[in-house]
Design an enzyme around this catalytic site. Structure first.
Site, PDB file in Angstrom:
ATOM      1  N   GLU A 285       7.102  26.542  -9.771  1.00  0.00           N
ATOM      2  CA  GLU A 285       6.357  25.961 -10.653  1.00  0.00           C
ATOM      3  C   GLU A 285       7.152  25.063 -11.604  1.00  0.00           C
ATOM      4  OE1 GLU A 285       3.739  28.606 -12.946  1.00  0.00           O
ATOM      5  OE2 GLU A 285       2.682  26.915 -13.655  1.00  0.00           O
TER       6      GLU A 285
ATOM      7  N   GLY B  81      10.091  32.528 -19.313  1.00  0.00           N
ATOM      8  CA  GLY B  81      10.043  33.940 -19.245  1.00  0.00           C
ATOM      9  C   GLY B  81       9.994  34.611 -17.939  1.00  0.00           C
ATOM     10  N   ALA B  82       9.065  34.140 -17.030  1.00  0.00           N
ATOM     11  CA  ALA B  82       8.843  34.762 -15.716  1.00  0.00           C
ATOM     12  C   ALA B  82       7.764  33.958 -14.980  1.00  0.00           C
ATOM     13  CB  ALA B  82       8.046  36.257 -15.965  1.00  0.00           C
ATOM     14  N   MET B  83       7.794  34.235 -13.731  1.00  0.00           N
ATOM     15  CA  MET B  83       6.980  33.664 -12.811  1.00  0.00           C
ATOM     16  C   MET B  83       5.887  34.408 -12.016  1.00  0.00           C
ATOM     17  SD  MET B  83       5.930  30.612 -12.108  1.00  0.00           S
ATOM     18  CE  MET B  83       4.486  30.375 -10.655  1.00  0.00           C
ATOM     19  N   GLU B  84       4.719  33.833 -11.796  1.00  0.00           N
ATOM     20  CA  GLU B  84       3.701  34.723 -11.170  1.00  0.00           C
ATOM     21  C   GLU B  84       3.702  34.612  -9.618  1.00  0.00           C
ATOM     22  OE1 GLU B  84       3.073  32.158 -13.335  1.00  0.00           O
ATOM     23  OE2 GLU B  84       1.315  31.031 -12.469  1.00  0.00           O
TER      24      GLU B  84
ATOM     25  N   HIS C  49       1.070  39.821 -18.214  1.00  0.00           N
ATOM     26  CA  HIS C  49       0.635  38.225 -18.017  1.00  0.00           C
ATOM     27  C   HIS C  49       0.801  37.742 -16.762  1.00  0.00           C
ATOM     28  CE1 HIS C  49       0.415  34.046 -19.426  1.00  0.00           C
ATOM     29  NE2 HIS C  49       1.255  33.773 -18.426  1.00  0.00           N
ATOM     30  N   GLU C  50       2.231  37.991 -15.929  1.00  0.00           N
ATOM     31  CA  GLU C  50       2.495  37.833 -14.665  1.00  0.00           C
ATOM     32  C   GLU C  50       1.320  38.564 -13.644  1.00  0.00           C
ATOM     33  OE1 GLU C  50       4.075  35.194 -14.462  1.00  0.00           O
ATOM     34  OE2 GLU C  50       4.850  35.569 -16.634  1.00  0.00           O
TER      35      GLU C  50
ATOM     36  N   GLU D 147      -3.164  29.154 -17.664  1.00  0.00           N
ATOM     37  CA  GLU D 147      -2.155  29.768 -18.628  1.00  0.00           C
ATOM     38  C   GLU D 147      -3.113  30.248 -20.053  1.00  0.00           C
ATOM     39  OE1 GLU D 147       0.326  30.856 -18.074  1.00  0.00           O
ATOM     40  OE2 GLU D 147       0.988  29.659 -16.483  1.00  0.00           O
TER      41      GLU D 147
ATOM     42  N   HIS E  46      -2.087  36.917 -13.643  1.00  0.00           N
ATOM     43  CA  HIS E  46      -2.114  35.614 -13.026  1.00  0.00           C
ATOM     44  C   HIS E  46      -2.502  35.708 -11.529  1.00  0.00           C
ATOM     45  CE1 HIS E  46      -0.807  32.399 -15.336  1.00  0.00           C
ATOM     46  NE2 HIS E  46       0.416  32.946 -15.765  1.00  0.00           N
TER      47      HIS E  46
HETATM   48  N1  0A1 Z   1       3.790  30.096 -14.951  1.00  0.00           N
HETATM   49  C1  0A1 Z   1       4.706  30.837 -15.742  1.00  0.00           C
HETATM   50  C2  0A1 Z   1       5.458  29.921 -16.377  1.00  0.00           C
HETATM   51  C3  0A1 Z   1       6.888  29.062 -15.874  1.00  0.00           C
HETATM   52  C4  0A1 Z   1       6.592  27.989 -15.918  1.00  0.00           C
HETATM   53  C5  0A1 Z   1       7.688  27.006 -15.570  1.00  0.00           C
HETATM   54  C6  0A1 Z   1       8.793  27.844 -14.953  1.00  0.00           C
HETATM   55  O1  0A1 Z   1       9.776  27.137 -14.438  1.00  0.00           O
HETATM   56  C7  0A1 Z   1       9.857  25.818 -14.841  1.00  0.00           C
HETATM   57  C8  0A1 Z   1       8.811  29.051 -14.876  1.00  0.00           C
HETATM   58  C9  0A1 Z   1       7.743  29.850 -15.428  1.00  0.00           C
HETATM   59  C10 0A1 Z   1       4.178  31.886 -16.614  1.00  0.00           C
HETATM   60  O2  0A1 Z   1       3.063  31.383 -17.440  1.00  0.00           O
HETATM   61  O3  0A1 Z   1       4.539  32.783 -16.912  1.00  0.00           O
HETATM   62 ZN    ZN Z   2       1.541  32.052 -17.235  1.00  0.00          ZN
END
Ligand code: 0A1
Ligand code: ZN
Length: 877
Positions: free
Chosen positions: A127, A267-270, A303-304, A326, A307
């Protein structure tokens, strides 16, 4: 760098994709510097598309194209076009299979987008547009596909091979290599794709859903971190339970995995079924993590997880709709945390973030609507506006509809859109249709940027026994938006009688929600028999600035009596703001500062009242941050701002020394460490008292010893860091000793060292910049690790307002050097670091000039990334 190289994308240019993907089979042959990716993709013409160019345009960046096959036939070089950003061909059929083979270098990938290595392990971040660094593909969220992923790797270095969905096959390949095949039954956009491979250990648990399915829960970490996952696992199970209880939403795969990596931009990714986390948002023990860290982990894990429904099952049509997932998911994680901990404390923390950072963004050159209209680099729009103001917009709908109808709206949203890629309009339509509430005007919150200002005047008409509230709203111009239409604003108010009792009856908790729709509107309250004290915008029912003349007596009254706990804090904060700003004004006029004795009396009374909620008392005692106060000045004066705030702190310290000492002693009992709201509240109150005691000028020797004692004996990181943070603010030999002690003790723990870097970076001492510069060379520091960059450089430039804005301009030059360095390795982080420079117009001419020159220096850099270009350029406009 010319503008043409950084094209602007516009929301209004959206076209449905000409080709859709039925399925994609990926094969990764993992080698550190030369990974080969084979993508077999079945494409079909989209019947919904009105474009019939016959051209298939696939995005791709930073990789080598090895070969392309169309239905098995290898294409000659003249049968396709390949550039630095895409691959174009004319397939000549409505349905076909394309094979694309690419070669990538995960080790050299310092941007941390696509496939990269962190501590020798492979991981991905797709993402928003990272998948195009893995293979050529329609890298847009409205192309949903079924993914099957085969990973081949070295058994020694990569015993663990993971991707989305379920493991369907695994085995040996010879030559010390093995493979695993994962299949994800849910169609998804490629930004939710993930792969992890490396030497990791798993912590296992299970969750039984309300329909009786057993879900395997697995957290993967490096072996050294094995014992640091309990809190994250507990948080995950709580989040799964909560989503079933509150929204009726169950998990949908058989396994849910979390992987912690040290090098991560956010922070993290879903990613579907395989969340990848910054290790900062997973790992914790009482010895190494603070109460804030524990709360943060609980919130991010939730949060993750949330998602999975708001983001994955229903995703975004295009990246302009980012807040669809978001804003909604932040709202859901805030509500979850409120239910798990203290609702009032959670609300205050969330509102502080809005006031300190979102309001600032909304009034600067990067101001944009919750649903932006245009961008150069979408990575720059993962902002407090899209996330946190977006969450406030959802919260306002929750307020306007009420919890029951809001839930109906959510149910309708999922019933209509499960498996689809949709827009913010679709979400609002589901809410409006389910509730019958007209949200037409409300939608301006998505399209108009800027923070609305609500001017309030109240009048009690004694003879009519009536209270009349006159409200006027306006919204300042923002880039590209001069005139604004009025917003639909829910305003929660209460009226208190002289004994502090709510006078409005019949509504929830004596609170009435007014709906402000006009530019000017009056509201009348009958049967008000005495002059009330107005409790305005309870719970911060809308993200607006309030202009309301309330006397110090009224604020002190609200601080003591408001039945809305949030507004008690707000009154305390407003009172301190008035007093600090008055001190600053005196310093600016070269007058002797004096501390208002009524203010001291109000704080004393607050300290002496039996504290029913210690966390709230601790929050009420803290003075507003310099970054927030700076926004209240016409021309920011960093030096007097700092001096004024410090003057108030040190005066309170000496005038209320006995009270702070008593509070400290009363709350110092630390038995077994617990992270309940009560225990956290007690620790935070004790540590606020300690900070006040240590703010006395000159330092009281006995207190200093007390503080060092707390550091030495602390059984948890919250108390250790609180003491250390007081000590780092005071020059001297002992400061060095204690910092050295901490470094030696925690040398092997990168997350704890981040705290050590930050404490030194935010110190108000005169040689802080020199120290920060020295620390860049510390062996534990690395410009390649985003956490380290944030902990040291980010903390100094965004968290040390006074020293960063030194009138020599040295802070600005320092930051610019770092941004130029980062531009070449990690543009996303480089762009994020720019934010303290963007608000340069709010400072005096000397500083303005210094910052402007640095922004110009940045724009003159060769190979400037789109990320940095966009922010620097907009700042100068
Ligand atoms: N979707 C994730 C946020 C996120 C966005 C970009 C990233 O890398 C470029 C990584 C994480 C969230 O809302 O937690
Ligand atoms: Zn998010």
């Amino acid at each position: 760098m010319s503008t043409e190289q950084h094209a602007t994308r516009r929301r209004e240019d959206y076209r449905v994709p000409e080709y859709l993907v039925e399925e994609i089979r990926l094969t990764f042959q993992l080698y550190a510097e030369s990974t080969v990716v084979t993508a077999d993709t079945v494409y079909a013409v989209n019947q919904q598309s009105t474009d019939c160019t016959g051209r298939l345009q696939l995005s791709g960046e930073n990789m080598e194209l090895v070969e392309v096959r169309l239905d098995g036939r290898r294409l000659e070089a003249d049968e396709f076009e390949v550039s630095a950003m895409d691959l174009i061909l004319v397939p000549g059929k409505d349905r076909f299979e394309l094979q694309v083979v690419t070669r990538i270098d995960p080790v050299a990938n310092t941007a941390l987008e696509g496939l990269y290595c962190s501590n020798g392990n492979y991981c991905t971040q797709c993402e928003p547009e990272g998948f195009r660094r893995i293979t050529y593909f329609p890298d847009r969220p409205d192309v949903l596909a079924r993914f099957t992923t085969r990973i081949e790797g070295d058994r020694q270095t990569c015993p663990v091979l993971l991707s989305n969905g379920n493991l369907i096959e695994s085995g040996e390949l010879g030559n010390g290599r093995h493979y695993a095949v994962w299949q994800d039954p849910f169609p998804k956009p490629c930004y939710l794709f993930a792969l992890v491979a490396g030497r990791l250990v798993a912590i296992d648990d299970t969750f039984t859903t309300r329909s009786g399915r057993d879900i395997a829960l697995r957290i993967f970490v490096e072996a050294r971190n094995r014992d640091l996952c309990d809190h994250a696992m507990r948080s995950l199970k709580k989040a799964m339970q909560w989503d079933e209880d509150v929204y009726g939403l169950e998990y949908d795969l058989d396994v849910f995995m979390i992987v912690a990596v040290d090098d991560f931009n956010m922070g993290a990714m879903e990613n579907k079924g395989l969340n990848i986390f910054n290790s900062r948002c997973v790992l914790a023990s009482p010895q190494s993590a603070t109460d804030q860290d524990f709360l943060g982990i609980e919130g991010v894990v939730a949060h993750e997880y949330f998602h999975n429904w708001t983001g994955n099952r229903v995703t975004c049509r295009d990246w302009f709709q980012l807040s669809l997932k978001e804003g909604l998911t932040v709202f859901r994680d805030q509500e979850f945390s409120s239910d798990m901990n203290s609702r009032a404390v959670q609300r205050i923390d969330d509102v502080q973030l809005i006031r300190n950072f979102q309001f600032r963004e909304d009034s600067g050159p990067m101001a944009h609507p919750v649903r932006p209209d245009a961008y150069v680099e979408i990575n720059n729009f993962y902002t407090v506006t899209v996330y946190n103001k977006g969450a406030e917009v959802i919260r306002m709908m929750h307020t306007l509809l009420g919890a029951a109808d809001f839930r109906k709206g959510m149910d309708l949203y999922f019933a209509r859109h499960d498996g689809q890629a949709v827009t913010c309009d679709d979400f609002v339509a589901a809410m409006a249709d389910a509730s019958g509430v007209d949200l037409g005007q409300f939608k301006r919150w998505y399209s108009q940027a800027g923070t609305p200002v609500v001017k309030v005047s109240g009048q009690w008409l004694a003879e009519k026994r009536r209270y009349v509230l006159r409200l006027r709203q306006s919204c300042p111009a923002t880039p590209g938006q001069d005139g604004k239409e009025p917003f639909h604003i829910p305003i929660a108010v209460g009226l208190l009688d002289s004994r502090g009792r709510d006078m409005l009856n019949g509504d929830r908790d004596g609170t009435r929600v007014l709906e402000l729709r006009e530019r000017e509107q009056s509201f009348s309250f009958p049967d008000i028999g005495e002059k009330p004290v107005l409790s305005f915008l309870r719970g911060f029912s809308a993200p607006v600035k309030v202009e309301l003349d309330q006397s110090r007596e009224e604020l002190a009254f609200l601080l003591a009596h408001d039945t809305d706990l949030f507004n008690r804090w707000y009154a305390a904060s407003k009172l301190s703001e008035i007093v600090v700003m008055e001190t600053v004004a005196r310093l600016q006029a070269n007058a002797q500062p004096v501390l208002d004795s009524d203010f001291v009396a109000a704080v004393r009374a607050n300290l002496q009242r039996p504290a029913s909620d210690k966390a709230l008392l601790a929050l009420a005692l803290q003075l507003p941050a310099e970054t927030y106060l700076a926004q209240q000045m016409d021309t920011v004066d960093p030096v007097n701002l700092h001096r004024g705030r410090e003057f108030v702190r040190s005066q309170l310290s000496s005038l209320l020394a006995d009270e702070f000492r008593r509070i400290y002693d009363d709350n110092n009992e630390e038995g077994e460490y617990r992270i309940t709201p009560e225990a956290m509240g007690r620790r935070s109150l004790k540590n606020v008292a300690l900070a006040y005691l240590m703010a006395r000028v000159p330092t009281d020797e006995e207190i200093y010893a007390l503080c060092c004692g707390q550091y030495a004996e602390a059984g948890n990181m919250t108390d250790a860091i609180a003491a250390l943070s007081c000590v780092t603010r005071i020059e001297g030999r002992r400061r060095q000793e204690i910092l050295h002690h901490f470094y030696t003790r925690w040398q092997a723990d990168p997350l704890v060292l981040d705290k050590w870097f930050t404490l030194q970076a935010v110190s108000p001492l005169a040689d802080t910049l020199a120290e920060v510069t020295r620390l860049l060379a510390n062996p534990s520091f690395s410009m390649k690790n985003p956490n380290k960059v944030r902990a040291l450089i980010g903390a100094f430039c965004s968290g040390n307002h006074y020293r960063f804005h030194d009138v020599s301009g040295a802070g600005y030059a320092f930051l610019t050097d770092r941004i130029i360095e980062l531009n070449a390795t990690n543009p996303q982080i480089a762009a994020r670091m720019l934010s303290p420079l963007t608000v340069w117009k709010r400072y005096d001419p000397v500083r303005q000039d210094l910052i402007r020159r640095q922004l110009e220096r940045i724009l003159a850099v060769d190979n400037l990334s789109g990320d940095v270009y966009e922010i620097a350029r907009k700042s100068l406009q």
